[in-house]
Motif scaffolding. Structure first.
Motif, short mmCIF file in Angstrom:
data_model
loop_
_atom_site.label_atom_id
_atom_site.label_comp_id
_atom_site.label_asym_id
_atom_site.label_seq_id
_atom_site.Cartn_x
_atom_site.Cartn_y
_atom_site.Cartn_z
N LYS A 118 -6.62 77.38 -75.34
CA LYS A 118 -6.40 78.78 -74.98
C LYS A 118 -4.93 79.19 -74.94
O LYS A 118 -4.63 80.38 -74.85
CB LYS A 118 -7.06 79.10 -73.65
CG LYS A 118 -6.50 78.34 -72.45
CD LYS A 118 -7.28 78.71 -71.18
CE LYS A 118 -6.74 77.98 -69.95
NZ LYS A 118 -7.52 78.30 -68.75
N TYR A 119 -4.00 78.23 -74.98
CA TYR A 119 -2.58 78.57 -75.00
C TYR A 119 -1.96 78.34 -76.37
O TYR A 119 -0.74 78.42 -76.53
CB TYR A 119 -1.82 77.76 -73.95
CG TYR A 119 -2.30 78.03 -72.54
CD1 TYR A 119 -2.13 79.28 -71.95
CD2 TYR A 119 -2.94 77.03 -71.80
CE1 TYR A 119 -2.59 79.53 -70.67
CE2 TYR A 119 -3.40 77.28 -70.52
CZ TYR A 119 -3.22 78.53 -69.96
OH TYR A 119 -3.67 78.77 -68.68
N PHE A 120 -2.79 78.05 -77.35
CA PHE A 120 -2.29 77.77 -78.70
C PHE A 120 -2.91 78.76 -79.67
O PHE A 120 -4.13 78.90 -79.75
CB PHE A 120 -2.66 76.34 -79.11
CG PHE A 120 -2.12 75.93 -80.45
CD1 PHE A 120 -0.78 75.63 -80.61
CD2 PHE A 120 -2.96 75.83 -81.55
CE1 PHE A 120 -0.28 75.25 -81.86
CE2 PHE A 120 -2.47 75.45 -82.79
CZ PHE A 120 -1.13 75.15 -82.94
N ARG A 121 -2.07 79.47 -80.41
CA ARG A 121 -2.55 80.52 -81.29
C ARG A 121 -2.64 80.03 -82.74
O ARG A 121 -1.87 79.16 -83.16
CB ARG A 121 -1.65 81.76 -81.19
CG ARG A 121 -1.60 82.30 -79.76
CD ARG A 121 -0.92 83.62 -79.62
NE ARG A 121 -0.94 84.04 -78.22
CZ ARG A 121 -1.98 84.62 -77.62
NH1 ARG A 121 -3.07 84.87 -78.33
NH2 ARG A 121 -1.94 84.95 -76.34
N ALA B 230 -5.79 83.14 -79.75
CA ALA B 230 -5.78 81.73 -79.35
C ALA B 230 -7.13 81.11 -79.70
O ALA B 230 -8.13 81.81 -79.85
CB ALA B 230 -5.51 81.61 -77.85
N ASP C 107 -9.24 72.42 -70.92
CA ASP C 107 -8.52 72.96 -72.06
C ASP C 107 -7.49 71.92 -72.51
O ASP C 107 -6.86 71.25 -71.69
CB ASP C 107 -7.81 74.25 -71.65
CG ASP C 107 -7.05 74.87 -72.80
OD1 ASP C 107 -7.67 75.56 -73.62
OD2 ASP C 107 -5.82 74.64 -72.87
N THR D 108 0.46 71.05 -80.13
CA THR D 108 -0.06 72.25 -79.47
C THR D 108 0.69 72.51 -78.16
O THR D 108 0.87 73.66 -77.77
CB THR D 108 -1.56 72.12 -79.16
OG1 THR D 108 -1.78 71.09 -78.19
CG2 THR D 108 -2.36 71.83 -80.41
N SER E 149 -4.76 72.52 -74.60
CA SER E 149 -3.49 73.07 -75.06
C SER E 149 -2.28 72.30 -74.55
O SER E 149 -1.37 71.97 -75.31
CB SER E 149 -3.34 74.53 -74.64
OG SER E 149 -4.46 75.29 -74.99
N LEU E 150 -2.27 72.04 -73.26
CA LEU E 150 -1.10 71.41 -72.62
C LEU E 150 -1.44 70.04 -72.03
O LEU E 150 -0.71 69.53 -71.18
CB LEU E 150 -0.57 72.32 -71.51
CG LEU E 150 -0.20 73.75 -71.92
CD1 LEU E 150 0.19 74.57 -70.71
CD2 LEU E 150 0.92 73.75 -72.95
#
Length: 268
Positions: free
Chosen positions: A67-70, A113, A135, A220, A137-138
């Motif tokens: 959700k934090y990666f587009r 995202a 998630d 990511t 992303s991180l």
């Protein structure tokens, strides 16, 4: 003697804390892998990260979001604008509310995202035995020694018979000593033959797939790592040159003072 006694007590306390941590289910120390992205001059293995993206699409995206990666961030992995649009179009995201007040969905665009495969947390938990898939992303940045932790987790599944006494692996759970508590709800996500790499790539075995996925997840989490490292090197070079110039300027300014002369008179 008192000093030796204090050391002995300290060692006993340390051992006790370690035992307590193990009893509480602290995860096993991750395996240590040399990653290309580590260090001041570190950069991504882009081919590996591309293979990792393939794994995410074909395996991980069934449960995990980014959700934090587009989608547009895939450009630095070597995908062009048309390819990114095509990849985005494979996914659906929330659209505008229609005239009747109902929610709609639409094909994703490059600026969107990566969406979650579940409508909400309740749906995610229901589909995964009560556990909500995190998630990704991180993920590499969110865990201590994150790259090695994720790699160890992916390659660290063991048969439940290997679980030490006191660790109960219930039905639908799996034993992984690198996971906190050693009992994890996620089934082993990677196995031989689960993905097929294009010709010319390494064999898609567990070790290689795990490294490729970690490379992608590191990307990511920090897609601008290459630019940041490049900027950091330039700043260090600039500051080094500036330091040298300031040093010689200081020597020139203070030399007359050390010689007992007035700088300005000497300059005249």
């Amino acid at each position: 003697m008192k000093f030796v006694k204090n050391i002995a007590v300290a060692l006993c306390v340390t051992a006790g804390l370690a035992s307590a941590a193990n009893a509480a289910g602290a995860g096993k120390h991750p395996k240590q892998v040399e990653w290309k992205f580590n260090g001041v001059f570190g950069d991504f293995d882009y081919q590996s990260a591309q293979r990792g993206f393939q794994i995410y699409k074909e395996v991980c995206s069934a449960c995990h979001s980014l959700k934090y990666f587009r989608f547009r961030n895939l450009d630095k992995l070597g995908y062009n604008e048309d390819q990114i649009k095509a990849i985005a179009a494979e996914y659906e995201v929330d659209g505008d509310i229609d005239d009747a007040g109902d929610e709609t969905v639409r094909a994703a665009l490059p600026q969107d995202a990566f969406p979650s495969p579940f409508r909400n947390d309740n749906a995610a938990a229901s589909a995964n035995g009560g556990a909500i898939p995190p998630d990704l992303s991180l993920m590499v940045k969110a865990r201590h020694d994150g790259a090695n932790y994720v790699y160890s987790l992916l390659t660290g599944y063991e048969d439940e018979s290997a679980a030490p006494e006191g660790i109960n692996v219930s039905a639908g759970k799996y034993y992984n000593p690198y996971f906190k508590g050693s009992v994890i709800s996620m089934a082993p996500p990677l196995s031989e033959g689960i993905v097929e790499y294009a010709e010319g790539n390494p064999e898609a075995n567990l070790d290689q797939m795990s490294k490729d996925l970690v490379n992608f997840l590191m990307y990511t989490a920090e897609p601008n790592l290459h630019d940041r490292h490049k900027m950091g090197v330039m700043v260090i070079i600039f500051l080094s040159v500036l330091t040298i110039l300031l040093y010689f300027s200081m020597k020139k300014i203070w030399r007359p003072v050390k010689e007992g002369k007035n700088f300005y008179e000497d300059a005249e």
